[in-house]
Scaffold this motif. Structure first.
Motif, mmCIF file in Angstrom:
data_model
loop_
_atom_site.group_PDB
_atom_site.id
_atom_site.type_symbol
_atom_site.label_atom_id
_atom_site.label_comp_id
_atom_site.label_asym_id
_atom_site.label_seq_id
_atom_site.Cartn_x
_atom_site.Cartn_y
_atom_site.Cartn_z
ATOM 1 N N LYS A 120 17.434 -4.887 4.550
ATOM 2 C CA LYS A 120 18.429 -4.654 6.128
ATOM 3 C C LYS A 120 17.792 -4.167 7.265
ATOM 4 C CE LYS A 120 22.572 -4.410 3.600
ATOM 5 N NZ LYS A 120 23.195 -4.247 2.859
ATOM 6 N N HIS A 121 16.979 -2.763 7.039
ATOM 7 C CA HIS A 121 16.730 -2.147 8.451
ATOM 8 C C HIS A 121 15.671 -2.934 8.878
ATOM 9 C CE1 HIS A 121 16.057 1.929 9.707
ATOM 10 N NE2 HIS A 121 14.478 1.675 10.071
ATOM 11 N N LYS A 122 14.845 -3.117 8.185
ATOM 12 C CA LYS A 122 13.469 -4.491 9.040
ATOM 13 C C LYS A 122 14.310 -4.893 9.664
ATOM 14 C CE LYS A 122 9.382 -2.830 6.086
ATOM 15 N NZ LYS A 122 8.442 -3.835 5.072
ATOM 16 N N THR B 109 0.648 -0.899 -0.181
ATOM 17 C CA THR B 109 0.077 0.030 0.242
ATOM 18 C C THR B 109 0.905 1.564 -0.040
ATOM 19 O OG1 THR B 109 -0.457 0.521 2.530
ATOM 20 C CG2 THR B 109 -1.735 -1.072 1.698
ATOM 21 N N LEU B 110 0.066 2.555 -0.485
ATOM 22 C CA LEU B 110 1.086 3.385 -0.326
ATOM 23 C C LEU B 110 1.625 3.792 1.050
ATOM 24 C CD1 LEU B 110 1.932 6.299 -1.926
ATOM 25 C CD2 LEU B 110 -0.141 7.363 -1.599
ATOM 26 N N GLU B 111 0.544 3.893 2.106
ATOM 27 C CA GLU B 111 0.838 3.981 3.127
ATOM 28 C C GLU B 111 1.753 3.297 3.833
ATOM 29 O OE1 GLU B 111 -1.343 4.690 8.051
ATOM 30 O OE2 GLU B 111 -2.403 3.412 6.347
ATOM 31 N N ALA B 112 1.997 2.168 3.675
ATOM 32 C CA ALA B 112 3.428 0.787 4.011
ATOM 33 C C ALA B 112 4.535 1.849 3.359
ATOM 34 C CB ALA B 112 2.700 -0.318 3.022
ATOM 35 N N ILE B 113 4.651 1.831 1.693
ATOM 36 C CA ILE B 113 5.553 2.523 1.301
ATOM 37 C C ILE B 113 6.149 3.649 2.115
ATOM 38 C CG2 ILE B 113 6.424 3.552 -1.045
ATOM 39 C CD1 ILE B 113 4.708 2.232 -2.905
ATOM 40 N N GLU C 232 6.842 5.938 -4.531
ATOM 41 C CA GLU C 232 7.892 4.749 -5.495
ATOM 42 C C GLU C 232 8.339 4.237 -6.123
ATOM 43 O OE1 GLU C 232 3.456 4.823 -8.304
ATOM 44 O OE2 GLU C 232 2.690 4.485 -6.335
ATOM 45 N N THR C 233 8.936 5.216 -6.959
ATOM 46 C CA THR C 233 10.694 4.986 -7.200
ATOM 47 C C THR C 233 11.308 5.130 -6.352
ATOM 48 O OG1 THR C 233 9.932 6.197 -9.419
ATOM 49 C CG2 THR C 233 12.559 6.329 -9.310
ATOM 50 N N LEU C 234 11.173 6.384 -5.606
ATOM 51 C CA LEU C 234 12.625 6.273 -3.708
ATOM 52 C C LEU C 234 12.234 4.857 -2.857
ATOM 53 C CD1 LEU C 234 14.681 7.657 -2.992
ATOM 54 C CD2 LEU C 234 12.552 8.884 -1.169
ATOM 55 N N TYR C 235 11.207 4.426 -2.871
ATOM 56 C CA TYR C 235 10.833 3.001 -2.988
ATOM 57 C C TYR C 235 11.879 1.485 -3.235
ATOM 58 C CZ TYR C 235 8.278 -0.609 -0.317
ATOM 59 O OH TYR C 235 8.002 -2.198 0.388
ATOM 60 N N VAL C 236 11.410 1.883 -4.315
ATOM 61 C CA VAL C 236 12.046 0.971 -5.313
ATOM 62 C C VAL C 236 13.365 0.792 -5.562
ATOM 63 C CG1 VAL C 236 12.619 -0.632 -7.331
ATOM 64 C CG2 VAL C 236 10.257 0.181 -6.581
ATOM 65 N N TRP C 237 14.150 2.191 -5.846
ATOM 66 C CA TRP C 237 15.418 2.425 -5.506
ATOM 67 C C TRP C 237 16.333 1.596 -3.965
ATOM 68 C CZ3 TRP C 237 16.313 7.175 -7.707
ATOM 69 C CH2 TRP C 237 16.158 7.437 -8.999
ATOM 70 N N ASN C 238 15.349 2.125 -2.477
ATOM 71 C CA ASN C 238 15.698 1.614 -1.488
ATOM 72 C C ASN C 238 14.497 -0.060 -1.232
ATOM 73 O OD1 ASN C 238 17.511 4.175 -0.485
ATOM 74 N ND2 ASN C 238 15.742 5.145 -1.446
ATOM 75 N N LEU C 239 14.679 -0.469 -2.044
ATOM 76 C CA LEU C 239 14.425 -2.262 -1.495
ATOM 77 C C LEU C 239 15.391 -2.607 -0.826
ATOM 78 C CD1 LEU C 239 11.403 -2.891 -4.167
ATOM 79 C CD2 LEU C 239 11.483 -2.807 -1.565
ATOM 80 N N LYS C 240 16.603 -3.067 -0.801
ATOM 81 C CA LYS C 240 17.855 -3.357 -0.324
ATOM 82 C C LYS C 240 18.187 -3.125 1.238
ATOM 83 C CE LYS C 240 19.344 -5.988 -4.124
ATOM 84 N NZ LYS C 240 20.351 -6.332 -4.795
ATOM 85 N N ASP D 84 7.480 2.834 5.371
ATOM 86 C CA ASP D 84 8.888 2.208 5.593
ATOM 87 C C ASP D 84 9.913 3.833 4.910
ATOM 88 O OD1 ASP D 84 7.561 -0.197 5.673
ATOM 89 O OD2 ASP D 84 7.813 -0.755 4.185
ATOM 90 N N LEU D 85 9.317 4.364 4.032
ATOM 91 C CA LEU D 85 10.975 5.728 3.229
ATOM 92 C C LEU D 85 11.026 6.697 4.620
ATOM 93 C CD1 LEU D 85 9.152 6.261 0.208
ATOM 94 C CD2 LEU D 85 11.513 4.988 0.904
ATOM 95 N N VAL D 86 10.319 6.799 5.500
ATOM 96 C CA VAL D 86 9.787 8.089 6.622
ATOM 97 C C VAL D 86 10.969 7.127 8.060
ATOM 98 C CG1 VAL D 86 8.941 9.257 8.473
ATOM 99 C CG2 VAL D 86 7.844 9.168 5.895
ATOM 100 N N ASP D 87 10.670 6.030 8.183
ATOM 101 C CA ASP D 87 10.780 4.966 9.175
ATOM 102 C C ASP D 87 12.960 5.250 9.368
ATOM 103 O OD1 ASP D 87 10.855 3.697 11.533
ATOM 104 O OD2 ASP D 87 11.442 1.637 10.627
ATOM 105 N N LEU D 88 13.082 4.655 6.980
ATOM 106 C CA LEU D 88 14.460 4.802 7.157
ATOM 107 C C LEU D 88 15.182 5.973 6.643
ATOM 108 C CD1 LEU D 88 16.322 2.940 5.594
ATOM 109 C CD2 LEU D 88 15.202 3.389 3.058
ATOM 110 N N LEU D 89 14.473 6.593 6.429
ATOM 111 C CA LEU D 89 15.059 7.869 5.671
ATOM 112 C C LEU D 89 15.229 8.592 7.046
ATOM 113 C CD1 LEU D 89 14.495 7.905 2.277
ATOM 114 C CD2 LEU D 89 16.470 7.260 2.981
ATOM 115 N N GLY D 90 13.477 9.327 7.258
ATOM 116 C CA GLY D 90 13.520 10.574 7.786
ATOM 117 C C GLY D 90 12.479 11.741 6.703
ATOM 118 N N TRP D 91 11.577 12.036 7.899
ATOM 119 C CA TRP D 91 11.141 13.600 6.215
ATOM 120 C C TRP D 91 12.613 14.514 6.263
ATOM 121 C CZ3 TRP D 91 6.721 12.629 5.261
ATOM 122 C CH2 TRP D 91 5.672 12.011 5.678
#
Length: 84
Positions: free
Chosen positions: A72-74, A10-14, A60-68, A17-24
């Motif tokens: 690891k973060h999770k 979901t967009l919410e999960a994306i 969505e592109t940023l999410y795909v680029w940061n999947l790995k 996850d990104l905010v958790d990894l990168l921050g606002w």
């Protein structure tokens, strides 16, 4: 099984996850939209992204680029929680 890495996510999960990894702050640096830099929240960002296809595509592109990194973060967070 789909080869699309966004399938079933979901967009919410994306966004979460990104905010958790990168921050606002880092999100705002990478994708210059006000909902990431001015009083950011998941709710306001979701509202904007659902109405703005070009911004959603960038997230969505940023999410795909940061999947790995996300995987690891999770795993690191999960193992940290198990240790506690």
């Amino acid at each position: 099984m789909s080869n699309d890495p966004l399938h079933g996510v979901t967009l919410e999960a994306i966004l979460t996850d990104l905010v958790d990894l990168l921050g606002w702050e880092e999100m705002a640096r990478k994708i210059r939209i006000n909902c990431f830099s001015s009083d950011p929240s998941i709710k306001s960002s979701l509202t904007f992204l659902r109405k703005t296809p070009w911004a959603r595509a960038k997230v969505e592109t940023l999410y795909v680029w940061n999947l790995k990194k996300l995987e690891k973060h999770k795993k690191a967070r999960h193992s940290q929680q198990v240790d506690e």
